[in-house]
Design a protein around this motif. Structure first.
Motif, PDB file in Angstrom:
ATOM      1  N   MET A   1       0.855  -1.181   0.000  1.00 40.66           N
ATOM      2  CA  MET A   1       0.000   0.000   0.000  1.00 40.66           C
ATOM      3  C   MET A   1       0.892   1.233   0.000  1.00 40.66           C
ATOM      4  SD  MET A   1      -3.340   1.430   0.850  1.00 40.66           S
ATOM      5  CE  MET A   1      -4.099  -0.087   1.177  1.00 40.66           C
ATOM      6  N   ILE A   2       0.572   2.153  -0.871  1.00 39.84           N
ATOM      7  CA  ILE A   2       1.271   3.436  -0.960  1.00 39.84           C
ATOM      8  C   ILE A   2       0.337   4.480  -0.362  1.00 39.84           C
ATOM      9  CG2 ILE A   2       2.225   5.147  -2.534  1.00 39.84           C
ATOM     10  CD1 ILE A   2       2.508   2.759  -4.568  1.00 39.84           C
ATOM     11  N   GLU A   3       0.866   5.341   0.467  1.00 42.33           N
ATOM     12  CA  GLU A   3       0.034   6.387   1.075  1.00 42.33           C
ATOM     13  C   GLU A   3       0.731   7.735   0.952  1.00 42.33           C
ATOM     14  OE1 GLU A   3      -1.988   7.585   5.310  1.00 42.33           O
ATOM     15  OE2 GLU A   3      -1.696   5.475   4.840  1.00 42.33           O
ATOM     16  N   PHE A   4      -0.039   8.722   0.512  1.00 48.54           N
ATOM     17  CA  PHE A   4       0.461  10.087   0.385  1.00 48.54           C
ATOM     18  C   PHE A   4      -0.442  11.033   1.158  1.00 48.54           C
ATOM     19  CE2 PHE A   4       1.671   8.392  -3.918  1.00 48.54           C
ATOM     20  CZ  PHE A   4       3.047   8.470  -3.767  1.00 48.54           C
ATOM     21  N   THR A   5       0.140  12.098   1.666  1.00 49.83           N
ATOM     22  CA  THR A   5      -0.620  13.240   2.153  1.00 49.83           C
ATOM     23  C   THR A   5      -0.534  14.292   1.052  1.00 49.83           C
ATOM     24  OG1 THR A   5      -0.062  12.756   4.436  1.00 49.83           O
ATOM     25  CG2 THR A   5      -0.818  14.989   3.963  1.00 49.83           C
ATOM     26  N   VAL A   6      -1.699  14.808   0.653  1.00 56.19           N
ATOM     27  CA  VAL A   6      -1.760  15.778  -0.446  1.00 56.19           C
ATOM     28  C   VAL A   6      -2.406  17.057   0.090  1.00 56.19           C
ATOM     29  CG1 VAL A   6      -2.548  16.197  -2.809  1.00 56.19           C
ATOM     30  CG2 VAL A   6      -1.985  13.863  -2.086  1.00 56.19           C
ATOM     31  N   PRO A   7      -1.593  18.009   0.561  1.00 57.32           N
ATOM     32  CA  PRO A   7      -2.123  19.203   1.219  1.00 57.32           C
ATOM     33  C   PRO A   7      -3.038  20.059   0.340  1.00 57.32           C
ATOM     34  CG  PRO A   7       0.276  19.101   1.431  1.00 57.32           C
ATOM     35  CD  PRO A   7      -0.140  17.974   0.549  1.00 57.32           C
ATOM     36  N   ASP A   8      -2.824  20.040  -0.979  1.00 54.10           N
ATOM     37  CA  ASP A   8      -3.614  20.891  -1.873  1.00 54.10           C
ATOM     38  C   ASP A   8      -4.959  20.288  -2.273  1.00 54.10           C
ATOM     39  OD1 ASP A   8      -1.563  22.738  -1.793  1.00 54.10           O
ATOM     40  OD2 ASP A   8      -0.627  22.017  -3.631  1.00 54.10           O
ATOM     41  N   MET A   9      -5.263  19.080  -1.824  1.00 48.46           N
ATOM     42  CA  MET A   9      -6.541  18.435  -2.146  1.00 48.46           C
ATOM     43  C   MET A   9      -7.615  18.968  -1.189  1.00 48.46           C
ATOM     44  SD  MET A   9      -7.554  14.401  -2.273  1.00 48.46           S
ATOM     45  CE  MET A   9      -6.952  14.090  -0.620  1.00 48.46           C
ATOM     46  N   THR A  10      -8.630  19.635  -1.756  1.00 47.49           N
ATOM     47  CA  THR A  10      -9.642  20.266  -0.913  1.00 47.49           C
ATOM     48  C   THR A  10     -11.081  19.892  -1.265  1.00 47.49           C
ATOM     49  OG1 THR A  10      -9.691  22.203  -2.361  1.00 47.49           O
ATOM     50  CG2 THR A  10      -8.161  22.277  -0.479  1.00 47.49           C
ATOM     51  N   CYS A  11     -11.293  19.204  -2.412  1.00 44.12           N
ATOM     52  CA  CYS A  11     -12.674  18.961  -2.834  1.00 44.12           C
ATOM     53  C   CYS A  11     -12.772  17.739  -3.736  1.00 44.12           C
ATOM     54  CB  CYS A  11     -13.207  20.198  -3.569  1.00 44.12           C
ATOM     55  SG  CYS A  11     -12.363  20.525  -5.137  1.00 44.12           S
ATOM     56  N   GLY A  12     -13.987  17.436  -4.140  1.00 41.32           N
ATOM     57  CA  GLY A  12     -14.235  16.306  -5.016  1.00 41.32           C
ATOM     58  C   GLY A  12     -13.576  16.453  -6.376  1.00 41.32           C
ATOM     59  N   HIS A  13     -13.501  17.688  -6.878  1.00 40.67           N
ATOM     60  CA  HIS A  13     -12.832  17.914  -8.162  1.00 40.67           C
ATOM     61  C   HIS A  13     -11.357  17.535  -8.048  1.00 40.67           C
ATOM     62  CE1 HIS A  13     -11.740  19.772 -11.959  1.00 40.67           C
ATOM     63  NE2 HIS A  13     -10.771  20.402 -11.316  1.00 40.67           N
ATOM     64  N   CYS A  14     -10.723  17.956  -6.963  1.00 32.64           N
ATOM     65  CA  CYS A  14      -9.317  17.600  -6.718  1.00 32.64           C
ATOM     66  C   CYS A  14      -9.159  16.081  -6.695  1.00 32.64           C
ATOM     67  CB  CYS A  14      -8.840  18.155  -5.376  1.00 32.64           C
ATOM     68  SG  CYS A  14      -8.910  19.944  -5.190  1.00 32.64           S
ATOM     69  N   ALA A  15     -10.044  15.417  -5.972  1.00 31.42           N
ATOM     70  CA  ALA A  15      -9.988  13.963  -5.856  1.00 31.42           C
ATOM     71  C   ALA A  15     -10.121  13.308  -7.234  1.00 31.42           C
ATOM     72  CB  ALA A  15     -11.081  13.468  -4.917  1.00 31.42           C
ATOM     73  N   GLY A  16     -10.973  13.844  -8.084  1.00 32.17           N
ATOM     74  CA  GLY A  16     -11.143  13.318  -9.431  1.00 32.17           C
ATOM     75  C   GLY A  16      -9.882  13.450 -10.259  1.00 32.17           C
TER      76      GLY A  16
END
Length: 63
Positions: A1-16
């Motif tokens: 399993m690879i895990e990242f923290t992505v500070p700039d992810m704020t919404c569903g669009h970002c997740a997409g």
């Protein structure tokens, strides 16, 4: 399993966009995204560096 923290992810669009970037590296990868926690978990046999680069290219650099 690879895990990242992505500070700039704020919404569903970002997740997409992040899902699309992961799919470009490995279309069969399993992706779990926690927007509130700003975490992305990827289940794949591909190298972590490839996903890190893809997220950087998508303008969502992981910590």
């Amino acid at each position: 399993m690879i895990e990242f923290t992505v500070p700039d992810m704020t919404c569903g669009h970002c997740a997409g966009r992040i899902r699309s970037a992961v799919a470009e590296v490995d279309a069969k990868a399993t992706v779990d995204i926690d927007i509130a926690g700003k975490r992305v978990r990827i289940e794949s046999a591909k190298d972590e560096a490839l996903f890190r680069e893809a997220l950087d290219d998508a303008d969502y650099p992981p910590d």
